[in-house]
Write an enzyme that holds these catalytic residues in place. Structure first.
Site, PDB file in Angstrom:
ATOM      1  N   THR A 143     -20.755 -32.931  24.015  1.00 25.21           N
ATOM      2  CA  THR A 143     -21.836 -32.028  23.623  1.00 25.21           C
ATOM      3  C   THR A 143     -21.752 -31.677  22.139  1.00 25.21           C
ATOM      4  O   THR A 143     -20.675 -31.452  21.609  1.00 25.21           O
ATOM      5  CB  THR A 143     -21.751 -30.740  24.459  1.00 25.21           C
ATOM      6  OG1 THR A 143     -21.882 -31.113  25.834  1.00 25.21           O
ATOM      7  CG2 THR A 143     -22.847 -29.754  24.101  1.00 25.21           C
ATOM      8  N   GLY A 182     -14.056 -27.641  26.084  1.00 31.51           N
ATOM      9  CA  GLY A 182     -12.961 -26.728  26.411  1.00 31.51           C
ATOM     10  C   GLY A 182     -11.644 -27.257  25.865  1.00 31.51           C
ATOM     11  O   GLY A 182     -11.367 -28.457  25.926  1.00 31.51           O
ATOM     12  N   GLU A 425     -22.801 -30.034  32.871  1.00 24.55           N
ATOM     13  CA  GLU A 425     -22.970 -31.223  33.710  1.00 24.55           C
ATOM     14  C   GLU A 425     -24.445 -31.449  34.054  1.00 24.55           C
ATOM     15  O   GLU A 425     -24.778 -31.888  35.156  1.00 24.55           O
ATOM     16  CB  GLU A 425     -22.141 -31.126  35.000  1.00 24.55           C
ATOM     17  CG  GLU A 425     -20.649 -31.040  34.803  1.00 24.55           C
ATOM     18  CD  GLU A 425     -20.078 -32.229  34.032  1.00 24.55           C
ATOM     19  OE1 GLU A 425     -20.698 -33.306  34.052  1.00 24.55           O
ATOM     20  OE2 GLU A 425     -19.028 -32.053  33.396  1.00 24.55           O
TER      21      GLU A 425
END
Lengths: 663, 663
Positions: A143, A182, A425
């Protein structure tokens, strides 16, 4: 009274019509699994090393550090205990992280699987062992600031330089910054980077590259790499979601993950055999989100249901004691539909997992025919389940009144950590439209006489016609499944008509699709809901099911179906398939079902088998001793370290004294 | 490009069909008010003293301290600037606190008004000046750990001792701890305490007492007083919501607020003239919640709408640039109904305020006849508006995709700070049931031939009958209001029938009420929605309204009514009042309205006139320069103070080195 169970909760458990252990076994897949789950949980929950201060009391930096410490402990202890089985690991990890995240979550969930799935054997030999043994820590950097769900829009570039046989990585714009992964901000020293591949000035679309971003010596960002934390979020306080930018960073040609696509030394590009192969992983990830939606709803309902039996409030009848709030029908109407939904999604997720396992066997034999349908179905179910879980968690929180708003309840943190499931997702609306695309395609095929299979089979065959005047038993699961099927088929049909009308009115295909998209989402939603209801009903036909539990599970299934029906009654009434009388009957059945479920409510949430150490909720404690622990928890709050806070001396005292002097 | 407006946003503004200033004037009540509002806002936003670090970067203790400092500044500067008018103060305070709370919020909103309303003249002489000048700081201590909305259940006792002419205050149980009052934990040195009055062993119900809880010398809790912070919550990070317990604390008889009830020196109790007088304050507080629901929705929609014009994503047509996400009809369907709802509640709140003002004039003349109806209506509107705002804020957040989840968006904080509105000042379901009780009473009166007035007038007169076969123009606001009225009247009728059936089946009144409560809530909801739709439509008949803005506001009103109609289409279809064709037509009108509103969307949110300093959102910036400021904001995050976080040296380094050594 410490150690004893709150008498209201004790009575609830004594009055249940079934033994919750039987349902626990059904939910987890047998007593063996349940036993193992509890062993693994107690390894964590009884280990003083894993105890820490409540994360809610800590600043974000402290939360990051605390979870890091726990995560390292978890890895090292897990290795010593030889916890390697996938299911074992998941039980063990859940016990450590509760409703928070494991610091190496992306390393395990994305970095390693990408290496397994997309690295060549030589690449695996080079990196896999290091990664598996946590000698390097990775994340998955896809992303960007400007692009999420729309993969093809990614802007980070990997330009092949045949003279040195390297890729040159660049971040050409601000929006090309990698954003959100993350563990990227402070923790990882490697990542799998998705970047647009350019060879000889030509673009080949996004491909995965293995890129080192921090030094293994001192953990400093490597030259040309800008990396950091993206700042505080709604939840995920302990996670360093990060940003990442590159300025002419060179990596060897061998760092592109080349199991499928390849770039040869001279710059020749070799295409992958099929782009649908990636569907398999996506289906699995989405099935996990469905399972998890069921699980978080189950947690929220457990907390709210137990608390609603301990909490007594108001005066229903003059002179009588205050009733347990769960005796209010409005409270039941808030919680029981989500109790039923938690079961419904738990079972849906299980079915998806087992269908996935079956089909991945086929895939490994080269047969990918089942994938497109499964992929389309999983998109809608991911969206439906995460949306319902979102709304349900908040309904449960608010059903706990003021105390639900306190972090002591565990509910705000559960929500804040789980709600991004509607976005990551694949953003939910985009997911629903993916399902809708498949439905439209299938519908058109059926119009052309093709026979459809799998979850869309019902779209072929005769168009269902309204059956006015028939009297129906609205408790009959067959009748309910028929109604959901009819609604889904009708809404698919209507969306197709709408799409055709827009085309006939002169719009091109993309504009027509956009104009019809609200109807398309509606159709995909109805399709997904039909699948969930039907799956729940089918699971109840399991002949090994004990009758004491099949009775109560049938009530839950009926409630789930009826609640969805009255909530969307317009969909069933609009073409006259159901009558006003049917809907009124459905409402009366819901009331009757709630009354029957009331004595079993605590047993039904106990059956989810969440230990207190995982629920992390003062309100949801198994022993129901809510109030004394609420006080104890509050007293431990950092603001209570001193009777008089330092800001009194700094600000309040001079202010008050000035004001007094001026009187 | 700094200082310039994002070209997409600039184009949006150029293409609007009306000048937003006109709508701003309409929303705030004229250009004079708007001018004054902006002056007051700029006094704060341009004052460097009020600048502080982003609260999202601070620990709770730091947040508490930061807001304390700002609040004191606000009071002292506000005094120098002579900001005394109620509306002026509200503009000024909003500019300081943004979506957070002023540290002396309860002092101003509850402590002072209670003294004004319930203290005798001697009591006012004694305390009011001190309180007004902030020489003492108070809060309102009503809610206890065990009791919230159900006031009569309070357990704190004030027992009159005629020998010393004192009240003895006690907290007899853990659940009797005062719990939640804002500013109680660390800030206040006084409170108005609600406690059960006991005289000669007899209970007289809850009464208000003025109680000092901390020393004016050193701010330490007084003997017998236990006071502290209740710990972290979902939102309200800067507020010290507190707990409070008493052990034989004695206060003089004169500390009971005795404007209405009195206790004479010998212990004689004097009853208040009417218990309905308290309704007035409640109506005002609830009207404020309705206004505020409109306001927070307006903020959320402003952020999401602007961002949706800046954000470009996906490929609608091959080869075309990525469209602005607001061009997706599904995105419009997420945002525009809440844009309309924000306007609807904003106007509803204004109407409630003006009705309240009219009726408080009557009250001051001793006429309280209007109060019960107003009180009942305000309960339902408070619940409806806060529920819709809750759902809407989250819809807006998720419509901003991943970045909505970042605190940079301002949306998580807005939500977390505003969602308790569904719980405080009366839990929403309890509120809806209060409205329902009034509806049932009115309905029964109308059955007995009484003519009803005010908001329930429509329940008398002929029972509306379904008008099947009629063709309707579903865009006509009259037709839409009629449909909402019919639905409300029918649902009130059905709830009454349900209640009667339960009684006839042998249940006593409380059990029958409980059994019918889901239907009762449904009826109260329909009644409240009818009021909101009708009020919106009526406000558009204002003849001073410029035609350029009455057109666009009419579209918003139509959208609001139609969206509620299709969302609850079953209610309108169930008895055949509307046909499937009507509902389908309604859906088509929604699509057409959204297309018409699309070019005006940015102007419609600009019209709310929130300066950036109040919105506190990187995504919602007026200039639309989102991405560069997202990066800047992230870089300021505390985790980025060093390139390598200290936890690397403490935990990660030894872990990684060990693992490498083991390879």
């Amino acid at each position: 009274m410490a150690g004893t169970v709150n008498p209201d909760l004790r009575k609830e458990r004594e009055n249940a019509s079934f033994h919750p252990e039987k349902v626990t076994n059904f939910l987890y897949g047998g007593p063996g699994v349940v036993k193992r789950k509890r062993e693994l949980e107690s390894l964590v929950l009884n280990d003083p090393d894993f105890q820490s201060e409540d994360l809610n009391f800590l600043s974000r930096e402290q939360q990051y550090e605390t979870q890091m410490k726990k995560s390292i402990l978890m890895v090292t202890k897990g290795e010593k205990l030889k916890i390697t089985d996938v299911q074992d690991r998941s039980f063990y990890t859940s016990a450590v992280s509760g409703s928070d995240s494991f610091s190496f979550g992306l390393h395990v969930a994305m970095f390693l699987p990408t290496l397994y799935g997309q690295a060549t054997q030589e690449q695996k030999d080079k990196w896999l062992k290091m990664a598996e043994k946590y000698a390097i820590l990775g994340t998955y950097a896809q992303t960007e600031m400007g692009h999420g769900t729309f993969l093809r829009g990614l802007e980070t570039t990997a330009t092949y330089d045949p003279t040195t046989q390297e890729f040159v990585i660049n971040t050409p714009t601000i929006t090309a910054y990698k954003w959100w992964p993350g563990g990227l901000g402070k923790t990882s020293n490697y990542c799998v980077l998705m970047a647009q591949l350019y060879i000889h000035g030509k673009s080949y679309g996004p491909h995965p590259f293995m890129v080192q971003i921090r030094s293994l010596q001192d953990h400093k960002p490597l030259p040309g790499v800008t990396v950091g934390d993206i700042g505080p979020k709604f939840g995920y306080g302990s996670v360093d979601n990060g940003f990442l930018a590159f300025n002419n960073v060179r990596i060897p040609r061998e760092n592109m993950l080349m199991k499928y696509s390849k770039v040869e030394p001279d710059g020749t590009y070799v295409k992958p055999p099929s782009t649908k192969l990636a569907y398999g992983t996506m289906v699995q990830v989405r099935a996990n989100i469905v399972v998890n939606s069921g699980r978080v709803l189950a947690k929220a309902v457990t907390i709210a249901t137990r608390y609603s039996c301990v909490r007594r409030q108001s005066e229903m009848k003059p002179g009588h004691p205050e009733p347990q709030v769960l005796d209010y029908v409005t409270q039941q109407y808030k919680l029981f539909p989500y109790l039923a939904a938690a079961y419904a999604f738990w079972l849906t997720g299980q079915t998806m997992m087992s269908v996935y396992t079956t089909s991945s066997n086929q895939i490994s034999k080269g047969d990918i025919s089942a994938l497109p349908e499964l992929h389309a179905l999983s998109a809608g179910l991911k969206a439906l389940s995460s949306w319902v879980a979102n709304v349900g968690m908040e309904e449960c929180r608010m059903a706990c009144g003021g105390h639900g708003y306190s972090h002591a309840s565990g509910l705000p943190r559960l929500y804040a950590n789980m709600t991004p499931g509607a976005t990551y997702e694949g953003e939910n609306t985009v997911m629903m439209l993916q399902t809708a695309r498949y439905l439209m395609k299938s519908y058109n095929q059926s119009l052309q006489g093709e026979k459809l299979a799998g979850s869309v089979a019902y779209l072929s065959g005769v168009q269902p016609v309204p059956a006015a005047g028939r009297t129906r038993n609205m408790l009959d699961l067959g009748v309910l499944c028929d109604a959901y099927r009819h609604r889904a088929a009708r809404l698919v049909h209507e969306a197709a008509v709408q799409l055709r009308n827009e085309r006939q009115a002169g719009k091109d295909q993309p504009d027509a699709w956009n104009a019809a998209s609200v109807d398309l989402v509606k159709a995909a939603m109805a399709h997904s809901q039909y699948f969930v209801v039907k799956n729940f009903a089918e699971r109840l036909t399991d002949s090994t099911l004990d009758s004491s539990i099949s009775d109560v599970l049938t009530r839950l299934c009926q409630l789930h179906a009826l609640h969805g029906l009255v909530t969307n009654s317009g969909d069933f009434l609009e073409d006259g398939y159901l009558t006003g009388t049917d809907v009124r009957q459905a409402r009366r059945h819901i009331n009757a079902l709630m009354a029957k479920l009331r004595p079993d409510a605590v047993a039904l949430v106990d059956a989810f088998d969440f230990p207190d150490g995982i629920l992390n909720s003062v309100l949801g404690r198994y022993d129901g001793n809510v109030y004394e622990h609420l006080l104890e928890w509050a007293k431990a709050s950092p603001l209570n370290k001193t009777d008089v806070h330092q800001s009194y001396h700094k600000y309040l005292k001079p202010f008050l004294e000035d004001n007094r002097a001026k009187l």
